[in-house]
Motif scaffolding. Sequence first.
Motif, PDB file in Angstrom:
ATOM      1  N   ASP A 177      13.600  16.405  11.701  1.00 27.73           N
ATOM      2  CA  ASP A 177      12.862  16.460  12.958  1.00 27.73           C
ATOM      3  C   ASP A 177      13.600  15.748  14.072  1.00 27.73           C
ATOM      4  N   GLY A 178      14.738  15.108  13.744  1.00 28.21           N
ATOM      5  CA  GLY A 178      15.572  14.493  14.771  1.00 28.21           C
ATOM      6  C   GLY A 178      15.059  13.174  15.287  1.00 28.21           C
ATOM      7  N   GLN A 179      14.049  12.583  14.632  1.00 24.03           N
ATOM      8  CA  GLN A 179      13.507  11.324  15.101  1.00 24.03           C
ATOM      9  C   GLN A 179      14.340  10.167  14.563  1.00 24.03           C
ATOM     10  N   HIS A 180      14.946   9.408  15.469  1.00 19.93           N
ATOM     11  CA  HIS A 180      15.775   8.286  15.059  1.00 19.93           C
ATOM     12  C   HIS A 180      15.348   7.038  15.815  1.00 19.93           C
ATOM     13  N   VAL A 181      15.593   5.915  15.210  1.00 18.45           N
ATOM     14  CA  VAL A 181      15.067   4.666  15.726  1.00 18.45           C
ATOM     15  C   VAL A 181      16.157   3.607  15.699  1.00 18.45           C
ATOM     16  N   ASP A 182      15.806   2.436  16.287  1.00 19.42           N
ATOM     17  CA  ASP A 182      16.601   1.223  16.124  1.00 19.42           C
ATOM     18  C   ASP A 182      17.986   1.296  16.763  1.00 19.42           C
ATOM     19  N   SER A 203      24.026  24.648  15.423  1.00 22.96           N
ATOM     20  CA  SER A 203      22.652  24.873  14.959  1.00 22.96           C
ATOM     21  C   SER A 203      22.280  23.898  13.848  1.00 22.96           C
ATOM     22  N   ASP A 204      23.307  23.330  13.181  1.00 23.96           N
ATOM     23  CA  ASP A 204      23.040  22.397  12.098  1.00 23.96           C
ATOM     24  C   ASP A 204      23.300  20.953  12.530  1.00 23.96           C
ATOM     25  N   ALA A 205      23.652  20.755  13.802  1.00 21.67           N
ATOM     26  CA  ALA A 205      23.868  19.405  14.291  1.00 21.67           C
ATOM     27  C   ALA A 205      22.522  18.744  14.544  1.00 21.67           C
ATOM     28  N   VAL A 206      22.279  17.586  13.929  1.00 21.08           N
ATOM     29  CA  VAL A 206      20.980  16.924  13.988  1.00 21.08           C
ATOM     30  C   VAL A 206      21.164  15.509  14.490  1.00 21.08           C
ATOM     31  N   TRP A 207      20.371  15.142  15.499  1.00 20.14           N
ATOM     32  CA  TRP A 207      20.324  13.731  15.909  1.00 20.14           C
ATOM     33  C   TRP A 207      19.052  13.446  16.646  1.00 20.14           C
ATOM     34  N   PRO A 222       0.830  -1.204   0.000  1.00 19.26           N
ATOM     35  CA  PRO A 222       0.000   0.000   0.000  1.00 19.26           C
ATOM     36  C   PRO A 222       0.867   1.257   0.000  1.00 19.26           C
ATOM     37  N   PRO A 223       0.407   2.342  -0.632  1.00 18.09           N
ATOM     38  CA  PRO A 223       1.202   3.572  -0.696  1.00 18.09           C
ATOM     39  C   PRO A 223       1.648   4.074   0.664  1.00 18.09           C
ATOM     40  N   GLU A 224       0.781   3.963   1.675  1.00 20.14           N
ATOM     41  CA  GLU A 224       1.158   4.458   3.003  1.00 20.14           C
ATOM     42  C   GLU A 224       2.275   3.618   3.616  1.00 20.14           C
ATOM     43  N   THR A 225       2.313   2.322   3.281  1.00 20.24           N
ATOM     44  CA  THR A 225       3.396   1.455   3.761  1.00 20.24           C
ATOM     45  C   THR A 225       4.718   1.856   3.124  1.00 20.24           C
ATOM     46  N   VAL A 226       4.681   2.125   1.818  1.00 19.73           N
ATOM     47  CA  VAL A 226       5.889   2.551   1.118  1.00 19.73           C
ATOM     48  C   VAL A 226       6.373   3.886   1.665  1.00 19.73           C
ATOM     49  N   SER A 227       5.458   4.828   1.875  1.00 22.56           N
ATOM     50  CA  SER A 227       5.837   6.154   2.375  1.00 22.56           C
ATOM     51  C   SER A 227       6.482   6.063   3.747  1.00 22.56           C
ATOM     52  N   ALA A 228       5.913   5.228   4.627  1.00 22.42           N
ATOM     53  CA  ALA A 228       6.469   5.088   5.975  1.00 22.42           C
ATOM     54  C   ALA A 228       7.858   4.471   5.925  1.00 22.42           C
ATOM     55  N   LEU A 229       8.054   3.480   5.059  1.00 21.76           N
ATOM     56  CA  LEU A 229       9.366   2.848   4.930  1.00 21.76           C
ATOM     57  C   LEU A 229      10.385   3.826   4.378  1.00 21.76           C
ATOM     58  N   VAL A 230      10.013   4.582   3.346  1.00 17.61           N
ATOM     59  CA  VAL A 230      10.926   5.558   2.759  1.00 17.61           C
ATOM     60  C   VAL A 230      11.340   6.595   3.792  1.00 17.61           C
ATOM     61  N   ALA A 231      10.380   7.063   4.604  1.00 15.00           N
ATOM     62  CA  ALA A 231      10.700   8.047   5.639  1.00 15.00           C
ATOM     63  C   ALA A 231      11.685   7.474   6.653  1.00 15.00           C
ATOM     64  N   ARG A 232      11.507   6.226   7.007  1.00 20.26           N
ATOM     65  CA  ARG A 232      12.416   5.588   7.966  1.00 20.26           C
ATOM     66  C   ARG A 232      13.813   5.431   7.379  1.00 20.26           C
ATOM     67  N   LEU A 233      13.874   5.041   6.119  1.00 20.48           N
ATOM     68  CA  LEU A 233      15.172   4.870   5.470  1.00 20.48           C
ATOM     69  C   LEU A 233      15.908   6.201   5.351  1.00 20.48           C
ATOM     70  N   THR A 236      15.706   8.607   7.388  1.00 19.05           N
ATOM     71  CA  THR A 236      16.191   8.926   8.730  1.00 19.05           C
ATOM     72  C   THR A 236      17.430   8.120   9.076  1.00 19.05           C
ATOM     73  N   LEU A 237      17.413   6.830   8.707  1.00 19.31           N
ATOM     74  CA  LEU A 237      18.545   5.965   9.022  1.00 19.31           C
ATOM     75  C   LEU A 237      19.799   6.341   8.228  1.00 19.31           C
ATOM     76  N   ASN A 238      19.613   6.762   6.981  1.00 15.03           N
ATOM     77  CA  ASN A 238      20.763   7.110   6.133  1.00 15.03           C
ATOM     78  C   ASN A 238      20.404   8.327   5.288  1.00 15.03           C
ATOM     79  N   PRO A 239      20.521   9.514   5.850  1.00 12.87           N
ATOM     80  CA  PRO A 239      20.099  10.721   5.123  1.00 12.87           C
ATOM     81  C   PRO A 239      20.958  11.065   3.918  1.00 12.87           C
ATOM     82  N   ALA A 240      22.151  10.481   3.803  1.00 19.23           N
ATOM     83  CA  ALA A 240      23.044  10.820   2.691  1.00 19.23           C
ATOM     84  C   ALA A 240      22.884   9.917   1.491  1.00 19.23           C
ATOM     85  N   ALA A 241      22.141   8.822   1.617  1.00 25.64           N
ATOM     86  CA  ALA A 241      21.996   7.883   0.509  1.00 25.64           C
ATOM     87  C   ALA A 241      21.012   8.403  -0.531  1.00 25.64           C
TER      88      ALA A 241
END
Length: 337
Positions: free
Chosen positions: A223-228, A333-337, A168-179, A181-186
Amino acid sequence: MDAETKRPIIVVTGFLGSGKTTLLRHVLSAPSAQGTAVLVNEFGEVGLDHHLVRQLDEQTILLNNGCVCCSVRDDLVQALSSLLDQDQRGAISRIDRVVVETTGLADPAPILFTIGTDPMLRHHFRAGRVVVTVDAMNGQRHLDRHAVSLKQVAVADDIVVTKTDLAPPETVSALVARLRTLNPAAQLTTAVLGEVAPELILAPRHRHLSAGQRIAEATAPTDGQHVDGTRSVSLTFEQPLDWAAFSVWLSMLLYAHGEDVLRVKGLLNVGEAGPVVLNGVQHIIHAPEHLPEWPDTDRRSHLIFILQGIEPQQIVQSLQAFQHLLGAQPSLSDAVW
């Protein structure tokens, strides 16, 4: 042999059933894939129809310090040595690049370590992209339950979310958002039946300025939300860095906390015409690339760390303690975690 003439080794990894082989079959069918050798840990149910496929029998040799991320893939050395010998004798078509497809449970770090430390491989090959496939249907569960899935995502240069037509689109969107967050440079893309632009895997990493641009863009505050248990910290330096002092600082950091620094990427102003692109996985720092010009008018240095088991504040405090030698301090001011 300079970096431009060395053959790149592209690592394609991803958890079990995430579509690595399907992706690779599609890419290898493109005309631009000519000259690509493929090393696979397992052929799987669907074999690869490619004349330069070799199977790897995974045999790791643990170094004396016992560090799992510094395991030498002896099978990889033997396979690449054999391919190189056949290439130089004209026994096979010329090899322009090598793709290594790992098992679904593989940690990519030993492959990168082997490429960067083996004397023969370092002379003829260089680390290319790390491409990771993530199953849109099961990716969240894999990230929740399997540490190796997190590690694969953290070290990726490119993340391909597969099977998006089945979720479902909402499942894909949630996964993309998590990814993100986990690797913002990829660089992140989606694929159905492995259909992606072949350049995603085959094009040289960092040849285009857009690669450096992504590093700078990834340091934008989130937003600084990190998981796992995985954290990322993005830092900006307004003044040019002393390259020698920074190299010493980074070496000390990785010596002390190499296993906890899953990924480090940087676009650094060291007072030259263009920036230095920094790219590393745990203890392994690829040869820094000096770009001839900046991707845009932003001349600040940007750094991204993806960490596990170490608090981002420790990185910031260490940099602050070293700032008199670096010639610049991080912009908190640009440090994010």
